[in-house]
Structures are given as C-alpha cells and as structure tokens.
Design a protein around this motif. Structure first.
Motif, PDB file in Angstrom:
ATOM      1  N   LEU A 184      -6.182  -2.115  -0.583  1.00  0.00           N
ATOM      2  CA  LEU A 184      -6.151  -1.954  -2.034  1.00  0.00           C
ATOM      3  C   LEU A 184      -5.218  -0.824  -2.469  1.00  0.00           C
ATOM      4  N   ASP A 185      -4.462  -0.282  -1.573  1.00  0.00           N
ATOM      5  CA  ASP A 185      -3.499   0.803  -1.755  1.00  0.00           C
ATOM      6  C   ASP A 185      -4.173   2.153  -1.507  1.00  0.00           C
TER       7      ASP A 185
ATOM      8  N   ILE B 201      -9.645  -3.603  -8.241  1.00  0.00           N
ATOM      9  CA  ILE B 201     -10.953  -4.103  -7.825  1.00  0.00           C
ATOM     10  C   ILE B 201     -11.095  -5.573  -8.211  1.00  0.00           C
ATOM     11  N   ASP B 202     -10.678  -5.930  -9.427  1.00  0.00           N
ATOM     12  CA  ASP B 202     -10.709  -7.337  -9.839  1.00  0.00           C
ATOM     13  C   ASP B 202      -9.822  -8.192  -8.939  1.00  0.00           C
TER      14      ASP B 202
ATOM     15  N   VAL C  76      -1.121   1.002  -6.941  1.00  0.00           N
ATOM     16  CA  VAL C  76      -2.126   1.682  -7.750  1.00  0.00           C
ATOM     17  C   VAL C  76      -1.491   2.872  -8.451  1.00  0.00           C
ATOM     18  N   TYR C  77      -2.040   3.246  -9.617  1.00  0.00           N
ATOM     19  CA  TYR C  77      -1.695   4.557 -10.166  1.00  0.00           C
ATOM     20  C   TYR C  77      -2.970   5.229 -10.636  1.00  0.00           C
TER      21      TYR C  77
ATOM     22  N   GLY D 116       4.267  -6.243  -9.425  1.00  0.00           N
ATOM     23  CA  GLY D 116       4.557  -5.064 -10.214  1.00  0.00           C
ATOM     24  C   GLY D 116       4.013  -3.777  -9.620  1.00  0.00           C
ATOM     25  N   PHE D 117       3.723  -2.824 -10.513  1.00  0.00           N
ATOM     26  CA  PHE D 117       3.165  -1.540 -10.106  1.00  0.00           C
ATOM     27  C   PHE D 117       2.445  -0.960 -11.323  1.00  0.00           C
ATOM     28  N   HIS D 118       1.962   0.274 -11.240  1.00  0.00           N
ATOM     29  CA  HIS D 118       1.139   0.853 -12.305  1.00  0.00           C
ATOM     30  C   HIS D 118      -0.109   0.001 -12.544  1.00  0.00           C
ATOM     31  N   CYS D 119      -0.762  -0.364 -11.455  1.00  0.00           N
ATOM     32  CA  CYS D 119      -2.006  -1.134 -11.545  1.00  0.00           C
ATOM     33  C   CYS D 119      -3.190  -0.172 -11.556  1.00  0.00           C
TER      34      CYS D 119
END
Length: 433
Positions: free
Chosen positions: A256-257, A238-239, A206-207, A229-232
């Motif tokens: 969910l991080d 949530i999706d 998450v970011y 990846g990252f920067h979600c």
C-alpha cells in the motif's frame, strides 16, 4: 507416469523461480523517499541506520534500511551502475557493509524503465549487469519502479515480462534479494506478480493526507484503473486495497506504499488508522519519516507490538472488509475482520466520517466466513490501542457474545480488537460450522 513426472518437474522449476525464502511475513524497515526525496547521501543513510538501532526498532522487526532514488551517478565503460561520487564517496558496498555490521539489511532502488522517476539511469535492458552489481555490493532488497517504461505496459503479460526480467536476474545472482515491485497497480500486478515478486504496489503514491481527493489520483478503484497517478490520500488507498487482499500471502504481499507516520500531515488518530490498517492488510511496514528526529508520539505508534504482531502473524491472512456504510455527514463506517493463528481473530471498526459514531458490531458480520457457531459464540476481546496494567499494548476489555454493543468511535478513529476464545473453551472444528 510421464505426465506425473513432467508435472513434478514443472512444479519444482516454479518453486525455484519464485521462492527466495524472503518476506514470509510482510517486510519491515525504513526508506528515504517520503521525507528526504533526492536529498540523500552516505551520511544520511548511516545516520538513519544508527537511529534505528538507538530507538530499538530492529527489536520490533524493522530491519531494512532502504535507499530510494537519486543515488546514481553514471554507468561505467562496461555498463555497470555507479553511484554519485559526491554523495557516496566510499561507494555503495561500503555503506552496505556498515549497515550489515549493525545487524541490519540494505535496500536499493532502480526502475524498470530507461530512467528513474528522478531522471537517473534505469535498469531496462541492463537487468543482468545491474542485478549482479547489486549482489556484489551486498544489496538485500530492491525497490523497482515504473517510470519511463517505453510503453511496455497496457496488458498484464507485457508488464509481467518487463518485471520478470529483473526477477530472473536477481535469482541468477545467487544472493537472496527481496524483490519489491513498484508499478503502481498498473495492469493488475496482484494477478501476475505473485510468481515473480515478494511485494507489489497496488496504487499511485501515497501522500501525507487522510482523505483529500486529488485529481492526480483519479481512479475510483484500482481494478482496471488506467492512470494510477500519485497524491493518493491514505483512506483512498485503503479503499483500493479492499478487494485485492485475497491475492496476498506468505512471500508475496500487496504493497500500500510506504508509511507517512511522523511526517506531520495527519493527526494522531489518523496516523493510528494508517499504521493499523497497513498492518491488518499485510502491507509491508516501511517507515517513511525522519527516524533521526521522532516525537514520542510517533515512536509509540510505530512500536505498538500488538499491532505489529498482527502484521507479522504466521497465518499471513489479510483482513477483509465486511461492510462499508455511508454516514450522512460525509465519510463512512467500515467493518473489517480477519483470521490469525491459533483460533484468534482480528476485528477493526473504522470511522472516516467527520463526526463521532455509535454502532453495534455484530459477530454475524465479523465471522461471516467461520459460520454459525462463531457468529453466536463468546469471545474475549483485547483492545490493541489500550495498554494493560503492565504497560503492554492489548488490554483485555471483556467477554462478548454475538456482538460488541454500542461501540463509540470518534471521528477519523479506528478501533482494533483481537478476539480469542475464553480461557477453558474448547476449540471449534469444521463440524461446528
């Protein structure tokens, strides 16, 4: 008789392997990474623990103080992990002992690879000695990452075997250590981690952003995603979480991080959504802000005990998304609902669009799993983001039959209601459905 005895013995062995008695409800606490990254040391960890006490966070359930990557020094001659002597001159055990003396629990980080994501030594091939050392230090929680995994992924079985090595090693120490897998949803951990871990990450990192698309978080869905990846952004996760809630329950949760509440990248309404949906989806509630320097606004969000009660509800049932409807100006409206103990229910209306919306919330959708008697029924609703006359979260807002009509919801807002049968109503049973 022989087959029955064999089944019993197999059942007992499975329970011993996976049931460490931890995370019966989603774990709560704080972690260094989101705000501090590698800039950690002994003083920071202890200052954060003290701040948690001063802000009464343990009263709300936040009891883990988790140190993420970059604590490592080198391995000693026997291969055991050692901390960075400059950052932790008194050693990890001394830090854990002080945190335990405060009535809190201590968490540590490692990686199921040759190196951590920050470039320090990982635990791949060192699971037994690392787990034993963590137990001797008094570690209560292990976050276990996925960098530099030497290609040991690509099928659920390969990932299972690699992560199960640490699960077995932790269990063999005899110390209850909550096992938090962080393999980013790779190979569908919701299908294999339920028997080896207390929680598992479902996506890339998450970011601190509400809904921005970032190519570094490329998948449209985590089902069969090949690059987490990252920067979600928060609403993307949530999706990602929507279809996999069915895999979670007491002792084993979709992660969910860590929370970004208080880090400054989102608005109040967006952080309310972030905190609320993590709670409804039964993600661990691990704070990722600077708890030594919080605004009253941040503190008010993370101490909403009505929302926390949903997270910690004994039923352990994640909310389900009942529908998602596109809005012409962009974004969407979403309806979520779920069951709580004692014939109580949770209802969430989420507006990710850039405009205010008005919509009827039909009980036919809310109670799709409960049947006709509930769909046409009458319920008392409590708005969990309004305070009552005594200053408690969860204001009673009325009694509704069959629907909540004409709900007005602002852009990037969420509305969360608890629904109960009106006082004096008899509880319905299966025959009513």
């Amino acid at each position: 008789m022989r087959n029955a005895l064999l089944s019993l013995l197999l059942g007992l062995s499975v329970v011993t392997a996976l049931d460490n008695g931890l995370a019966v409800t989603p774990q709560m606490g704080w972690n260094t990474w989101n705000h501090f990254g590698c800039s950690i040391d002994e003083d920071l960890i202890l200052s954060a623990a003290n701040a948690m006490i001063q802000n009464d966070l343990p009263k709300y359930g936040y009891n883990y103080v988790n140190m993420d990557d970059c604590w490592q020094g080198t391995r000693n001659a026997s291969g055991a992990p050692q901390p960075d002597p400059t950052k932790f001159p008194n050693g990890i055990k001394a830090v854990a002992d002080q945190i335990h003396a405060m009535g809190l629990k201590f968490g540590l980080y490692s990686d199921a690879g040759t190196m951590t994501c920050g470039g320090h030594f990982g635990s791949l091939g060192f699971e037994e000695i690392d787990a034993q050392t963590y137990a001797e230090w008094g570690v209560d929680y292990l976050k276990y990452d996925n960098c530099y995994n030497q290609g040991l992924s690509g099928t659920p079985k390969i990932s299972y075997d690699r992560y199960n090595n640490m699960s077995v090693a932790l269990n063999n120490t005899g110390r209850p250590i909550l096992y938090s897998m962080c393999n980013w949803g790779e190979d569908g951990p919701w299908n294999f981690a339920t028997t080896i871990a207390n929680s598992w990450r479902i996506s890339g990192d998450v970011y601190d952003n509400y809904n921005r698309y970032d190519v570094r978080c490329p998948c449209d869905s985590m089902i069969d995603c090949k690059l987490a990846g990252f920067h979600c952004a928060m609403t993307r996760i949530i999706d990602f979480a929507a279809p996999v809630g069915q895999k979670a329950g007491p002792g084993h949760w979709n992660d969910l991080d860590m929370l970004e509440v208080g880090n400054g990248g989102m608005s109040y309404d967006e952080y309310v959504t972030h905190f609320s949906m993590w709670a409804l989806l039964k993600s661990p509630l691990i704070l990722g802000n600077d708890v030594t320097n919080m605004t009253n606004e941040t503190l008010s969000i993370i101490t909403n005990d009505a929302i926390i009660a949903v997270s910690q509800d004994a039923a352990g049932s994640p909310a389900t998304r009942q529908w998602k409807r596109a809005v012409s100006q962009g974004g969407d409206l979403q309806l979520w609902s779920g069951s709580l103990v004692n014939y109580q229910f949770i209802i969430a209306l989420l507006n990710t669009s850039p405009t205010n919306q008005t919509v009827d919330v039909d009980f036919e959708d809310v109670f799709i799993d409960q049947g006709a008697a509930y769909q046409s029924g009458t319920f008392t609703l409590y708005d969990l983001w309004q305070k009552d006359g005594q200053g408690n979260w969860g204001k009673e807002v009325g009694t509704y039959t069959a629907k909540i009509p004409s709900v007005h919801i602002g852009s990037h807002q969420v509305k969360i209601w608890k629904a109960t049968l009106p006082s004096g109503s008899s509880k319905r049973n299966v025959a009513d459905l």
